[in-house]
Design a protein around this motif. Structure first.
Motif, short mmCIF file in Angstrom:
data_model
loop_
_atom_site.label_atom_id
_atom_site.label_comp_id
_atom_site.label_asym_id
_atom_site.label_seq_id
_atom_site.Cartn_x
_atom_site.Cartn_y
_atom_site.Cartn_z
N UNK A 10 33.82 38.64 37.28
CA UNK A 10 34.27 37.24 37.25
C UNK A 10 35.09 36.86 38.47
N UNK A 11 35.78 37.81 39.07
CA UNK A 11 36.62 37.53 40.23
C UNK A 11 35.79 37.29 41.48
N UNK A 12 34.84 38.18 41.75
CA UNK A 12 34.05 38.08 42.98
C UNK A 12 32.74 37.31 42.78
N UNK A 13 32.28 37.21 41.54
CA UNK A 13 31.00 36.57 41.27
C UNK A 13 29.82 37.52 41.41
N UNK A 14 30.08 38.78 41.78
CA UNK A 14 28.98 39.74 41.91
C UNK A 14 28.33 39.97 40.55
N UNK A 45 25.44 38.62 45.28
CA UNK A 45 26.81 38.49 45.79
C UNK A 45 27.00 37.09 46.34
N UNK A 46 28.18 36.56 46.17
CA UNK A 46 28.51 35.24 46.71
C UNK A 46 28.71 35.40 48.21
N UNK A 47 28.05 34.51 48.95
CA UNK A 47 28.18 34.57 50.42
C UNK A 47 29.40 33.83 50.89
#
Length: 143
Positions: free
Chosen positions: A76-80, A141-143
């Motif tokens: 939830x923190x990184x969106x991975x 992964x969020x860019x």
């Protein structure tokens, strides 16, 4: 499935011979991305909470015989996010060729995730049926 795969792999072969493998793979990702954004906008409810969105996505992919989606991990923190897709329209049942082949799926998933989250995603296949893994696994992964 046979006709779909015939179109997909002959198109990829032609593009690879004309432009090289990397460019051809990128074209497939871009086409998948466009399809994913359209699919998300026209088939999915983008206003629901994440769990309901994921459940609806799983249901639609299964109903349309695109594949059986499972989420393995979500940060939830990184969106991975890590997804698996079994009975994948693109490659389930293919012979082992020791290569990943689901470039279209990478773009398709990225387009769906971007439409839902509003964030740009890069999705890459990390395990593939064609590698002998018997399931396709994707990391977003969020860019």
């Amino acid at each position: 499935v046979l006709v779909y795969r015939l179109m997909q792999y002959t198109m990829l072969d032609v593009l690879s011979k004309e432009y090289g493998n990397e460019k051809a793979n990128e074209c497939f990702r871009k086409a998948g991305y466009l399809a994913g954004t359209e699919f998300a906008e026209n088939v999915l409810d983008l206003k629901t909470d994440f769990n309901l969105f994921l459940a609806n996505l799983q249901k639609k992919l299964k109903e349309l015989k695109i594949g059986i989606l499972r989420m393995e991990d979500f940060n939830e923190t990184t969106g991975e996010i890590i997804f698996t897709i079994s009975e994948d329209l693109d490659c389930s049942g293919l012979p082992v060729t020791d290569e990943t082949v689901c470039y279209y799926d990478e773009g398709f998933i990225a387009g769906i995730l971007e439409k839902y989250t509003g964030k740009k995603y890069k999705v890459r296949e990390i395990d593939c049926w064609a590698n002998g893994d018997r399931i396709c696994r994707f990391r977003g992964t969020v860019e």
